[in-house]
Enzyme design. Sequence first.
Site, PDB file in Angstrom:
ATOM      1  N   ASN A 127      -9.308   1.495   9.690  1.00  0.00           N
ATOM      2  CA  ASN A 127      -8.304   1.216  10.813  1.00  0.00           C
ATOM      3  C   ASN A 127      -9.212   1.829  12.211  1.00  0.00           C
ATOM      4  OD1 ASN A 127      -6.430   0.742  12.877  1.00  0.00           O
ATOM      5  ND2 ASN A 127      -4.908   1.262  11.581  1.00  0.00           N
ATOM      6  N   THR A 128      -9.208   3.120  12.005  1.00  0.00           N
ATOM      7  CA  THR A 128      -9.394   3.973  13.437  1.00  0.00           C
ATOM      8  C   THR A 128     -11.098   3.475  13.701  1.00  0.00           C
ATOM      9  OG1 THR A 128      -8.255   5.404  12.658  1.00  0.00           O
ATOM     10  CG2 THR A 128      -9.661   6.034  14.417  1.00  0.00           C
ATOM     11  N   ALA A 154     -10.015   5.388   3.832  1.00  0.00           N
ATOM     12  CA  ALA A 154      -9.813   6.533   4.749  1.00  0.00           C
ATOM     13  C   ALA A 154     -11.253   7.161   4.790  1.00  0.00           C
ATOM     14  CB  ALA A 154      -8.758   7.324   4.297  1.00  0.00           C
ATOM     15  N   GLY A 155     -11.616   7.271   6.135  1.00  0.00           N
ATOM     16  CA  GLY A 155     -12.929   8.219   6.194  1.00  0.00           C
ATOM     17  C   GLY A 155     -14.099   7.246   6.886  1.00  0.00           C
ATOM     18  N   LYS A 176       0.788  -1.178  -0.076  1.00  0.00           N
ATOM     19  CA  LYS A 176       0.022   0.127  -0.008  1.00  0.00           C
ATOM     20  C   LYS A 176       0.964   1.329   0.123  1.00  0.00           C
ATOM     21  CE  LYS A 176      -2.977   2.907   2.865  1.00  0.00           C
ATOM     22  NZ  LYS A 176      -3.759   2.867   4.080  1.00  0.00           N
ATOM     23  N   GLY A 226      -8.631   8.829   9.276  1.00  0.00           N
ATOM     24  CA  GLY A 226      -8.793   8.829  10.804  1.00  0.00           C
ATOM     25  C   GLY A 226     -10.127   9.878  11.130  1.00  0.00           C
TER      26      GLY A 226
END
Lengths: 271, 68
Positions: free
Chosen positions: A221-222, A199-200, A112, A173
């Site tokens: 992830n977050t 993301a997001g 990535k 995040g």
Amino acid sequence: MGKIETHVAAPLDTPFTMGGETFRSRLLVGTGKYRDFGQTRDAIEASGAQIVTVAIRRTNIGQDPDQPSLLDVLDPQRYTILPNTAGCYSAFEAVRTLRLARELLDGHNLVKLEVLGSQATLFPNMPETLMAAKQLVADGFRVMVYCSDDPVQARMLEDIGCVAIMPLASLIGSGMGILNPWNLRIIIDEAQVPVIVDAGVGTASDAAIAMELGCDGVLMNTAIAMAGDPVRMAAAMGQAVSAGRNAFLAGRMPKKPYEASASSPTEGLLD
Amino acid sequence: MNVPISLNGQPRELPAPWHIADLVADLGFTGKRVAVEVNGEIVPKSRYGSTGLVADDRVEIVIAVGGG
């Protein structure tokens, strides 16, 4: 009269193929921000993800070398470990990091790429990202690439030979969800390689929305690690990605904003 | 004769002109999943035993950590 038994399974999906490999799960997960390795392992297990991204950092010299490390918890035989270039702000650093990662992972070359351009927003630096992608593809890497949701630059990354285009849906995040579904749709409609929202995503419905738009997968992830109960949220995300994918394949009903349509018969009503 | 090198950005004195394998063993990383770079060039595991370190070498040793 006997009971009517039905066993109708959801029709099979087309396989999720990327960089010549086929995957069962369309959810990709990160490994940061968890309380400990036990929670990391349990959440990833609950998510059903097969592709798991990791960062590459200097060893902590002086730390007890017998402490377990992340790859003791996440067996590279079981998961596809996806090294990333989080924290890199130049093509040079990103390429260097991924060459080290390839050595670390015995030649595994699915990676990535992300080259950041702003510490405040973690927006990608697209000129550096394009430069790094060119070098990495020439060097034999299979490159999944974090990028802005600009369809023109997404096309450029595909033309370079990236195996997946991974536009942000909102800031890394931030948990703000899918802020520009229209751009994502343009990228999805034009791309010949998998498009993965990277993301997001903040909660399960965001993941479902991404998949309903026609994304091939979602990377997060977050949203899992910072949930109240990360293991439960991981399971929810696996289900949401699956539900969103099925909804996309099924095709939603038309929207009829000014036209109600009763589902029950209009005849046979009591007087 | 001590050999000054840079290890992960920090100065370090090796007690002798070690091979990379000696440094990796000294740090307790033998058999662990690490990758080593010397002066910007990756050194494959197969060459740890044959690659010597000399004064002012810049050594980086990395691992996989949690991240997204």
